[in-house]
Enzyme design. Structure first.
Site, PDB file in Angstrom:
ATOM      1  CG  ASP A  76      -0.196  -0.387   2.614  1.00 56.86           C
ATOM      2  OD1 ASP A  76       1.078  -0.462   2.424  1.00 56.86           O
ATOM      3  OD2 ASP A  76      -0.768  -0.823   3.460  1.00 56.86           O
ATOM      4  CD  GLU A 152      -8.148   0.823   8.236  1.00 51.40           C
ATOM      5  OE1 GLU A 152      -7.832   0.131   8.942  1.00 51.40           O
ATOM      6  OE2 GLU A 152      -7.819   2.128   8.568  1.00 51.40           O
TER       7      GLU A 152
END
Ligand code: PGA
Length: 258
Positions: A76, A152
């Site tokens: 990421d 998330e």
């Protein structure tokens, strides 16, 4: 590691300390590179893998780790941070690994945090991983909230590389680490990135082998839920239960509820 328990459940290797975890993780990577000099590695950032990278650099300096044909794909990058921003994961990777071993520049890949169209960048990055044949070995961390990469806790998960909205607790944890360092490039929490480009759980689960690292009591709850809890997008790490070759390499503090 892992061979005897493949397909049954996650293998859990508990070691006494962060240093032991780091050394063992680096040994796994070095052995994988010896077996396959063209290894495709998926790599994490954050506090947890710093020791592993340190051990990999040391192994390289001893002539025991050759990265010359290895390709790396980071999980990421923060949306809005250019590679020269000190808090970018590009900067992190240069500092901890890329500038210190014989990885060819064109063989290292990180999503571009800046650019006019992040959706185009997500598609480009996913295509690059697919083109590389997916990861041979993915090294992962786990967030206190059970995130993997920047997948998330949420009501749904995305499979491929996507732009993720960061949760407040994730931003706060990262902001506090910068504050503790005494060198926080963000004047206030409000200035910390809200979004990131991240591999999806599908991208990650396509890796041949997964090694998840965790250290410290703050990870113990998320680890327990990841290993024994229900599969739920509220704890993205729980989806690692679907993979047939996952090893958890954890120190005794992180393993206290396992
Ligand atoms: P950490 O982050 O290594 O800084 O604890 C892990 C993660 O959030 O995935």
């Amino acid at each position: 590691m892992g061979a005897d328990k493949k397909g049954e459940q996650m293998e859990i290797v508990t070691v006494p300390s962060y240093e032991d975890m780091s050394l063992r993780a680096a040994e796994v990577v070095c052995e994988a590179m010896r077996q396959n000099p063209d290894l495709v590695l998926i790599l994490p950032t954050g506090a947890t893998p710093v020791g592993m990278y340190r051990e990999l650099v040391a192994a390289h300096e001893r002539g025991q780790a050759d990265f010359s044909r290895v390709r790396t794909f980071n999980l990421d990058e923060y949306r809005g941070l250019a590679p020269d921003h000190p808090a970018s994961y590009a900067a992190y990777m240069r500092e901890h690994l890329f500038a210190k071993v014989n990885l060819a520049g064109q063989n290292t890949h990180i999503p571009h945090g800046v650019g006019p169209d992040p959706e185009v960048e997500c598609r480009r990055y996913e295509a690059a991983i697919v083109e590389a044949g997916h990861g041979d070995l993915a090294i992962l961390g786990i967030g206190q909230n059970g995130h993997v990469g920047f997948n998330e806790p949420s009501y749904s998960l995305r499979s491929t590389v996507h732009v993720a909205r960061l949760r407040d607790e994730t931003r706060q944890v990262a902001f506090d680490i910068w504050s503790e360092s005494g060198d926080n490039p963000f004047p206030a929490l409000a200035d910390f990135p809200n979004h990131a480009l991240t591999m999806g759980m599908g991208t990650i689960l396509k890796a041949e082998r997964i090694l998840l690292l965790a250290s410290g009591a703050s990870k113990a709850r998320a680890l327990r839920l990841a290993v024994t809890g229900a599969l739920t997008p509220q704890l993205p790490a729980s989806f690692l239960q679907l993979h047939r070759d996952v090893t958890l390499l954890v120190d005794s503090e992180a393993a206290r509820f396992l």
